[in-house]
Design an enzyme around this catalytic site. Sequence first.
Site, PDB file in Angstrom:
ATOM      1  CG  HIS A 168      -2.066  -0.945   1.310  1.00 39.81           C
ATOM      2  ND1 HIS A 168      -2.288  -1.814   2.142  1.00 39.81           N
ATOM      3  CD2 HIS A 168      -3.032  -0.939   0.511  1.00 39.81           C
ATOM      4  CE1 HIS A 168      -3.183  -2.547   1.962  1.00 39.81           C
ATOM      5  NE2 HIS A 168      -3.724  -2.150   0.911  1.00 39.81           N
ATOM      6  CB  CYS A 253      -3.506  -0.876   8.430  1.00 41.45           C
ATOM      7  SG  CYS A 253      -2.253  -1.809   8.961  1.00 41.45           S
TER       8      CYS A 253
HETATM    9  C1  CIR Z   1      -3.623  -7.543   3.185  1.00 42.00           C
HETATM   10  O1  CIR Z   1      -2.884  -8.007   2.716  1.00 42.00           O
HETATM   11  O2  CIR Z   1      -4.641  -7.101   2.982  1.00 42.00           O
HETATM   12  C2  CIR Z   1      -3.357  -7.444   4.629  1.00 42.00           C
HETATM   13  N1  CIR Z   1      -2.889  -8.845   5.145  1.00 42.00           N
HETATM   14  C3  CIR Z   1      -2.551  -6.391   5.223  1.00 42.00           C
HETATM   15  C4  CIR Z   1      -3.286  -4.976   5.135  1.00 42.00           C
HETATM   16  C5  CIR Z   1      -2.608  -3.923   5.693  1.00 42.00           C
HETATM   17  N2  CIR Z   1      -3.341  -2.795   5.454  1.00 42.00           N
HETATM   18  C6  CIR Z   1      -2.664  -1.752   5.425  1.00 42.00           C
HETATM   19  O3  CIR Z   1      -1.461  -1.464   5.276  1.00 42.00           O
HETATM   20  N3  CIR Z   1      -3.354  -0.432   5.288  1.00 42.00           N
END
Ligand code: CIR
Length: 261
Positions: A168, A253
């Site tokens: 991200h 997040c």
């Molecule tokens: C994913 O791959 O979507 C989750 N394991 C991690 C999401 C992390 N979100 C973020 O950095 N905003």
Amino acid sequence: MAPRALVRRPGPLLAEGIVTNADGTPVDLDLATRQWTAYTDALVSAGWDLIEVPPADDCPDAVFIEDAVVVFHMLDSLRDLAVITRPGADSRKPETSGLEPILLAERYSVEHIEAPATLDGGDVLKVGEIVYVGRGGRTNAEGIRQLRSILQPHGLTVVAVPMSKVLHLKSAVTALPDGTIIGFEPVVDDVRIFDRFRPVPEESGAHVVDLGDGRLLMAADCPRSAELFVDLGYEPIVVDIGEYEKLDGCVTCLSVRLRRP
Ligand code: CIR
């Protein structure tokens, strides 16, 4: 009135969450739950009221609530705006259900990103009236286009940021309260896109949450970045989120801050 933040507690399937860039070390659910409690305690200690959104236990990654909704302060309206996203990963798409009534109760106007667009909140970085949106693996061009058409009438400018090295945008860059973009240069495609950029010495040092009054929530594994922020007049508040980092997560997040600036 205290500022409020949305959080969602980790579900039983957390250890099955998506891993893209992390090294695949298994996640310890008990430790992750303790780390989540410490994270939420840090928000409360800093004066934030928490709104716990209903669990989405079938979705392993639902704890990463930031990806499901993005909120914007509207200068031209009494109501702020919440954009409910359409996450790029199919396993994450159901995470957005159940959020709208909560946001309406918090007096937000609500908009939605619609198919075929995808957009993850982790790709959206707000700095004043500029909204940087990462174009990478999770957010597509149509997601950026829809967000731009939602925000442009309100005077906010969407700047698309090509990114190829991280999951991200906010895995690579976030912003200090003064608007300086901070980032770990090896994972930023092109720093010249940002008006004011300050490199940090550790990858997780690029992730800060502005808790207000100069306090920065940040991960425990980037002490040299914390020292840098102290030197810039900020107060780091450090939390261990190691189990979430194993799933490519970071401090931003695990919550959505509903503050008005
Ligand atoms: C994913 O791959 O979507 C989750 N394991 C991690 C999401 C992390 N979100 C973020 O950095 N905003």
